[in-house]
Design a protein around this motif. Structure first.
Motif, mmCIF file in Angstrom:
data_model
loop_
_atom_site.group_PDB
_atom_site.id
_atom_site.type_symbol
_atom_site.label_atom_id
_atom_site.label_comp_id
_atom_site.label_asym_id
_atom_site.label_seq_id
_atom_site.Cartn_x
_atom_site.Cartn_y
_atom_site.Cartn_z
ATOM 1 N N ARG A 183 0.832 -1.197 0.000
ATOM 2 C CA ARG A 183 0.000 0.000 0.000
ATOM 3 C C ARG A 183 0.868 1.248 0.000
ATOM 4 N N GLY A 184 0.321 2.339 -0.492
ATOM 5 C CA GLY A 184 0.993 3.619 -0.390
ATOM 6 C C GLY A 184 0.915 4.161 1.031
ATOM 7 N N LEU A 185 1.668 5.228 1.275
ATOM 8 C CA LEU A 185 1.743 5.806 2.608
ATOM 9 C C LEU A 185 0.371 6.262 3.098
ATOM 10 N N ASP A 186 -0.348 7.016 2.300
ATOM 11 C CA ASP A 186 -1.648 7.533 2.719
ATOM 12 C C ASP A 186 -2.656 6.409 2.952
ATOM 13 N N ALA A 187 -2.639 5.408 2.073
ATOM 14 C CA ALA A 187 -3.567 4.289 2.225
ATOM 15 C C ALA A 187 -3.276 3.511 3.498
ATOM 16 N N ASN A 188 -2.000 3.340 3.824
ATOM 17 C CA ASN A 188 -1.651 2.649 5.070
ATOM 18 C C ASN A 188 -2.110 3.442 6.282
ATOM 19 N N VAL A 189 -1.886 4.745 6.265
ATOM 20 C CA VAL A 189 -2.331 5.576 7.387
ATOM 21 C C VAL A 189 -3.831 5.436 7.594
ATOM 22 N N GLN A 190 -4.571 5.473 6.510
ATOM 23 C CA GLN A 190 -6.028 5.363 6.597
ATOM 24 C C GLN A 190 -6.456 4.036 7.211
ATOM 25 N N GLN A 191 -5.882 2.937 6.741
ATOM 26 C CA GLN A 191 -6.260 1.624 7.256
ATOM 27 C C GLN A 191 -5.789 1.419 8.694
ATOM 28 N N MET A 192 -4.643 1.953 9.033
ATOM 29 C CA MET A 192 -4.121 1.806 10.393
ATOM 30 C C MET A 192 -4.931 2.630 11.381
ATOM 31 N N GLU A 193 -5.401 3.803 10.953
ATOM 32 C CA GLU A 193 -6.276 4.601 11.820
ATOM 33 C C GLU A 193 -7.596 3.869 12.074
ATOM 34 N N LYS A 194 -8.133 3.227 11.045
ATOM 35 C CA LYS A 194 -9.366 2.447 11.212
ATOM 36 C C LYS A 194 -9.145 1.307 12.200
ATOM 37 N N ALA A 195 -7.972 0.667 12.117
ATOM 38 C CA ALA A 195 -7.667 -0.427 13.037
ATOM 39 C C ALA A 195 -7.602 0.068 14.480
ATOM 40 N N CYS A 196 -6.996 1.240 14.684
ATOM 41 C CA CYS A 196 -6.950 1.826 16.032
ATOM 42 C C CYS A 196 -8.351 2.056 16.579
ATOM 43 N N ALA A 197 -9.241 2.553 15.723
ATOM 44 C CA ALA A 197 -10.588 2.910 16.167
ATOM 45 C C ALA A 197 -11.403 1.693 16.583
ATOM 46 N N ARG A 198 -11.032 0.514 16.099
ATOM 47 C CA ARG A 198 -11.798 -0.694 16.435
ATOM 48 C C ARG A 198 -11.420 -1.274 17.793
ATOM 49 N N VAL A 199 -10.348 -0.775 18.369
ATOM 50 C CA VAL A 199 -9.799 -1.372 19.585
ATOM 51 C C VAL A 199 -10.267 -0.625 20.831
ATOM 52 N N ALA A 200 -10.675 -1.397 21.832
ATOM 53 C CA ALA A 200 -10.909 -0.862 23.174
ATOM 54 C C ALA A 200 -9.745 -1.318 24.043
ATOM 55 N N SER A 201 -9.177 -0.398 24.821
ATOM 56 C CA SER A 201 -7.953 -0.690 25.567
ATOM 57 C C SER A 201 -8.191 -0.634 27.068
ATOM 58 N N GLY A 202 -7.558 -1.551 27.773
ATOM 59 C CA GLY A 202 -7.653 -1.564 29.226
ATOM 60 C C GLY A 202 -6.299 -1.782 29.864
ATOM 61 N N GLU A 203 -6.202 -1.443 31.128
ATOM 62 C CA GLU A 203 -4.953 -1.647 31.854
ATOM 63 C C GLU A 203 -5.246 -1.893 33.323
ATOM 64 N N VAL A 204 -4.400 -2.707 33.935
ATOM 65 C CA VAL A 204 -4.525 -3.010 35.360
ATOM 66 C C VAL A 204 -3.179 -2.716 36.001
ATOM 67 N N THR A 205 -3.184 -1.773 36.937
ATOM 68 C CA THR A 205 -1.951 -1.345 37.579
ATOM 69 C C THR A 205 -2.188 -1.223 39.078
ATOM 70 N N TYR A 206 -1.307 -0.520 39.770
ATOM 71 C CA TYR A 206 -1.481 -0.314 41.201
ATOM 72 C C TYR A 206 -1.194 1.138 41.541
ATOM 73 N N ALA A 207 -1.801 1.594 42.607
ATOM 74 C CA ALA A 207 -1.616 2.987 43.036
ATOM 75 C C ALA A 207 -0.346 3.097 43.878
ATOM 76 N N ILE A 208 0.500 4.051 43.532
ATOM 77 C CA ILE A 208 1.738 4.227 44.293
ATOM 78 C C ILE A 208 1.556 5.190 45.458
ATOM 79 N N ARG A 209 0.425 5.905 45.454
ATOM 80 C CA ARG A 209 0.150 6.830 46.560
ATOM 81 C C ARG A 209 -1.358 7.008 46.686
ATOM 82 N N ASP A 210 -1.804 7.551 47.800
ATOM 83 C CA ASP A 210 -3.217 7.876 47.960
ATOM 84 C C ASP A 210 -3.599 8.951 46.951
ATOM 85 N N SER A 211 -4.774 8.804 46.359
ATOM 86 C CA SER A 211 -5.200 9.777 45.352
ATOM 87 C C SER A 211 -6.714 9.745 45.236
ATOM 88 N N ARG A 212 -7.217 10.574 44.354
ATOM 89 C CA ARG A 212 -8.651 10.627 44.096
ATOM 90 C C ARG A 212 -8.868 10.663 42.588
#
Length: 210
Positions: free
Chosen positions: A90-119
């Motif tokens: 694919r050309g550069l622009d076509a790749n950017v377009q398809q890669m942006e679509k791929a990003c939009a399909r993804v829901a992201s999560g993370e599990v970490t820990y708190a290093i200090r008290d916060s709100r």
């Protein structure tokens, strides 16, 4: 990006340069520019994989001697989806377009820990609490990694997504990751679940849902 397992995955997808970073040590313009210059390619696609790196990546694209386009991946799962969508024919622009679509399909999560008290909003979080986030939203706070991860997975899959990918981090054993994966398959029947070693510090698990 941090995590030896994640780095191996990105390289297996054809990524030439990886700039180490994380939540508290984002790369500078100079570091990204040096990476762009090291590539033999005539043009470069940059995957920030962190919302805090997006502006820096765009500044690099503006001043680079060679053509640079930024695919606005805001999380590592989005970046992986974008890398999977890349095609050499694919050309550069076509790749950017398809890669942006791929990003939009993804829901992201993370599990970490708190290093200090916060709100977080109206929620009080204490140092040592396990914290689960889904697309930037606080989902669960507790003391059990598996329970918090399960809550995040449920949220990510709540919009009809059925493919869940877990990347286990530094400090999590393969046995612990396998047990969690089996528990999720039993708790969330009908899902397709993939498990990979990410090796990322600070985060017990990174999650991706499509």
């Amino acid at each position: 990006m941090s995590g030896e397992g994640l780095a191996r995955i990105f390289r297996s997808l054809g990524v030439d340069e990886i700039v180490d970073g994380g939540q508290t040590m984002n790369p500078s313009i100079e570091e990204l520019m040096a990476s762009v210059r090291r590539t033999a390619a005539r043009s470069v696609l940059l995957l920030p994989n962190n919302k805090n790196v997006l502006m820096t990546a765009r500044q690099v694209a503006e001043i680079s001697e060679k053509p640079v386009r930024v695919v606005p991946s805001r999380t590592l799962p989005e970046g992986l989806a974008a890398a999977l969508a890349f095609r050499e024919d694919r050309g550069l622009d076509a790749n950017v377009q398809q890669m942006e679509k791929a990003c939009a399909r993804v829901a992201s999560g993370e599990v970490t820990y708190a290093i200090r008290d916060s709100r977080f909003g109206d929620r009080v979080i204490h140092a040592g609490d396990i914290v689960g986030m889904a697309d930037g939203e606080l989902v669960s706070v507790g003391r059990d990694v598996a329970a918090v991860t399960t809550a995040v997975a449920r949220r990510l899959l709540s919009d009809g997504r059925s493919l869940l990918t877990l990347y286990w981090g530094h400090g999590v054993t393969r046995e612990e990751a396998d047990r969690l994966a089996e528990a999720l398959r039993a708790t969330l029947p009908g899902i397709e679940l993939e498990l990979y070693y990410g090796g990322q510090p600070l985060f017990f698990y990174l999650l991706s849902a499509e």
